[in-house]
Each structure stands twice: as structure tokens, then as C-alpha cells.
Design a protein around this motif. Structure first.
Motif, mmCIF file in Angstrom:
data_model
loop_
_atom_site.group_PDB
_atom_site.id
_atom_site.type_symbol
_atom_site.label_atom_id
_atom_site.label_comp_id
_atom_site.label_asym_id
_atom_site.label_seq_id
_atom_site.Cartn_x
_atom_site.Cartn_y
_atom_site.Cartn_z
ATOM 1 N N ALA A 189 -4.957 2.753 1.742
ATOM 2 C CA ALA A 189 -4.694 4.158 1.447
ATOM 3 C C ALA A 189 -4.759 4.366 -0.063
ATOM 4 O O ALA A 189 -5.167 5.420 -0.540
ATOM 5 C CB ALA A 189 -3.327 4.565 1.995
ATOM 6 N N ASP A 237 -0.588 6.535 3.798
ATOM 7 C CA ASP A 237 -0.716 5.274 4.532
ATOM 8 C C ASP A 237 -0.261 5.311 5.990
ATOM 9 O O ASP A 237 -0.042 4.269 6.586
ATOM 10 C CB ASP A 237 -0.002 4.131 3.781
ATOM 11 N N HIS A 278 -5.799 5.614 5.704
ATOM 12 C CA HIS A 278 -7.002 4.885 6.106
ATOM 13 C C HIS A 278 -6.870 4.318 7.520
ATOM 14 O O HIS A 278 -7.617 3.419 7.886
ATOM 15 C CB HIS A 278 -7.328 3.773 5.093
ATOM 16 N N HIS A 279 -5.903 4.837 8.285
ATOM 17 C CA HIS A 279 -5.754 4.401 9.679
ATOM 18 C C HIS A 279 -6.492 5.351 10.618
ATOM 19 O O HIS A 279 -6.685 6.514 10.296
ATOM 20 C CB HIS A 279 -4.275 4.353 10.068
ATOM 21 N N ASP A 284 -3.184 -4.801 0.462
ATOM 22 C CA ASP A 284 -3.817 -4.518 1.760
ATOM 23 C C ASP A 284 -5.081 -5.350 1.979
ATOM 24 O O ASP A 284 -5.577 -5.421 3.107
ATOM 25 C CB ASP A 284 -4.139 -3.020 1.902
ATOM 26 N N ASP A 310 0.846 -1.197 0.000
ATOM 27 C CA ASP A 310 0.000 0.000 0.000
ATOM 28 C C ASP A 310 0.884 1.251 0.000
ATOM 29 O O ASP A 310 0.670 2.186 -0.771
ATOM 30 C CB ASP A 310 -0.911 -0.043 1.244
HETATM 31 MN MN LIG Z 1 -2.496 0.531 4.215
#
Ligand SMILES: [Mn+2]
Length: 340
Positions: free
Chosen positions: A142, A96, A122-123, A172, A30
Motif C-alpha cells: 500500500a 492497506d 493493494h488488496h 511487505d 506497511d
Molecule cells: Mn500491505
């Protein structure tokens, strides 16, 4: 994603000439895919783009890049970033991750510099890093967040960028088998296939191209497998001697932890790796227990966070400053407390 954030991100990018693009340490598919996609797309927009990695790229992702990407602390120092030795920088884009703990050394640069920062991730928000954040925790990768942003912007996605985005999303999601594989993911990947990417060729390059040393490292790891708690917890480890004997590199461990999930009873797994500096890197994975329908997988991110690490609920990791056996015991005890 709210369009205000997109608009702010567009404004940041449009008003920048020299853009540094980076991602978290130990870059995975990713991370690498996002860096190559941003580099290619923004160069096509006439920007001067300087990709930078924070640790060496795994060999099997090198083909994604058109160039050798410099590594901070190796090819470039923080002083170069601050003093102009790496060239002018008027925007930083981080993909990411949004947590300083994932940005060793680069954190020092960010804290000393006044350059605006855009985060695409996307965390779960960790450090509220960056002036503008396109963070969507419901996205599988991400790369998916980035692809949707680029599509919305109407920017051309050159072939190398499309391949990078596909690899970002495909890796991912465990090549579309993990629970984060939703229809949104598949629709956007279908778009990439329509753009002409070679999904089968990418699969072969990534999953059927082990070096012999890496394969031997996997065998060494598999031989350490211990199943506990009725086979629900799988623990494996790799010592420095395993790396030396096989000739494999630390980065060769990526995804090896997933092998033990071929065992049906395993719901939580840990892989412990002895680092050169004496610390232990511990990767954690979990998945829902088929014996307990409707129940969520164990939150291994909570375990990782107890020791200063982090990631996702079902995929996380941390560093432990303890001898191997002690580190294994610490995690074992945390797992034991959480198993039903
Ligand atoms: Mn990721």
C-alpha cells in the motif's frame, strides 16, 4: 492508476480540514508506514490530521511515529468518533485494507457515520469500502500505491514520511526478496533513498533489534515445528503459556512464520496462536514449489476465506473458533486437499 481516481482523491483531500487516518488491525510495517506518511504529508499541507490505530502498534514500529498514536477501544471509543470527542472529522483515509473484517470497531463507526472515506490499498477489493478507492492489486505494498499518488500530486514528502514509505514497501516485500519485488518497487525505493532515508539504519531497527522475550518466543515456536507431506507443509504453534513464560506479547509474533521458509522443502506454512479469548489466530504462507517449475504457489487466501479470513494468495490469515488441536487439523485437511 487511472487519473480520474487520483483527481477524486485529491478533491476529497483538498476539501477536508480534519482528517482521520487509520489502517487494519494488527498493523504491520506497511500499515504503520502508510499511517505515518499520510499524517506527516497532510499536516505539511496544513490539514489537522488524527492518526488512529485499531490495535496496539508493535514496539519496533513505534519509532516511525512522531507521537503516541491512540488506539481505538483503548484510548478512544467509537462514541468519541461519532460524538466529536476525538475532534472534528471530515474525511477518513484507510490504508492497506478495504475489508470490514480488518477494521474491528471502526466498522461500526464507518457504518454509522456519513463522513467520506478514501481507501489506499493493494488488496483484492473485498467490501467495496469507501467513496474513492485507490486500489492497485499489482502493487507490492500500500506504501507504493501511496508514494505514487503523493508523487503524482507533487506534494512534499518530509523525512519521517519517506522513512515510513520505505518501511512500508521494504517490509511487505520481505526487504526486497519476496516475489512481489518488481522493478517498479525498486525504482520507487531508489527515489526514497535519493530523498535521504537511511535504509541500513532502518533494517537494523526492524530486524536486528529483537527483545529477549521476543527471541525466546521465536525459540518456543521453532521447537513446535512439524513437517508433513514430504516436508512441504510446515506447521507451528504458540500457546498462551508460551507468551506467559517468555513475557512476549501477541504482537511479537509478526513475521515469525517466515522463519520456517529457510527449509528448502517448505512450500506451505501455518502458525497457530492461542489468543486470550480462546480463539486461534492462524497465519498462512505459501510459495512456488521449486520441484514444479512454472506452477503457482498454493492459494492460501482461499483457505483463509473458507474460515472467514483473508489476505493475499501467498500470505493470508484467519481466526478459528476451535481448540488448538482441532484448528490445526482443519487447516491440515485444507492443505492436504490442495497439495498435488
Ligand atoms: Mn500491505
Amino acid at each position: 492508476m487511472n487519473s480520474d481516481v487520483y483527481q477524486q482523491a485529491l478533491t476529497l483531500i483538498e476539501s477536508a480540514e480534519n482528517i482521520l487516518v487509520t489502517t487494519h488491525t494488527r498493523p504491520d510495517g506497511d500499515a504503520c508506514g502508510c499511517v505515518t506518511a499520510l499524517t506527516e504529508v497532510l499536516r505539511r499541507r496544513g490539514k489537522t490530521v488524527r492518526p488512529l490505530l485499531l490495535s496496539p502498534i508493535p514496539d519496533w514500529y513505534a519509532f516511525l511515529f512522531a507521537e503516541n498514536v491512540p488506539v481505538l477501544g483503548q484510548d478512544v471509543q467509537v462514541q468519541d468518533l461519532l460524538g466529536g470527542g476525538f475532534g472534528a472529522i471530515d474525511l477518513v483515509i484507510i490504508a492497506d485494507t478495504n475489508s470490514y473484517s480488518q477494521l474491528p470497531q471502526f466498522e461500526d463507526y464507518l457504518k454509522q457515520s456519513s463522513v467520506p472515506t478514501l481507501v489506499i490499498d493493494h488488496h483484492l477489493a473485498a467490501d467495496a469500502l469507501g467513496q474513492v478507492r485507490i486500489v492497485d492489486t499489482s502493487a507490492s505494498a500500500a506504501g507504493l500505491v501511496l508514494l505514487e499518488f503523493l508523487t503524482q500530486a507533487g506534494w512534499a514528502i518530509p523525512p519521517r514520511a519517506a522513512a515510513g514509505l520505505f518501511v512500508a514497501i521494504a517490509t511487505d516485500t520481505g526487504w526486497f526478496h519476496l516475489s512481489n519485488t518488481d522493478s517498479r518497487t525498486l525504482h520507487r525505493c531508489a527515489d526514497l533513498i535519493d530523498m535521504g532515508i537511511d535504509a541500513n539504519g532502518l533494517y537494523h531497527r526492524l530486524y536486528q533489534s529483537f527483545s529477549h522475550p521476543r527471541f525466546n518466543l521465536m525459540v518456543a515456536m521453532l521447537n513446535t515445528l512439524e513437517l508433513q507431506f514430504d516436508g512441504r507443509y510446515a506447521s507451528q504453534h504458540l500457546r498462551r503459556a508460551d507468551f506467559e513464560r517468555t513475557g512476549a506479547a501477541y504482537r511479537d509474533t509478526e513475521n515469525l512464520i517466515n522463519e520456517c521458509q529457510r527449509i528448502g522443502s517448505v512450500t506451505v506454512s501455518a502458525l497457530f496462536m492461542e489468543l486470550k479469548d480462546g480463539r486461534i489466530r492462524c497465519s498462512l504462507r505459501s510459495r512456488p514449489d521449486p520441484q514444479r517449475p512454472g506452477k503457482e504457489a498454493m492459494d492460501v487466501n482461499e483457505i483463509a476465506r473458507r474460515f472467514g479470513g483473508g489476505g493475499h494468495r501467498m500470505a493470508s490469515g484467519t481466526y478459528l473458533s476451535a481448540p488448538l488441536e482441532h484448528a490445526m487439523q482443519l487447516i491440515h485437511d485444507e492443505v492436504a486437499r490442495r497439495l498435488p
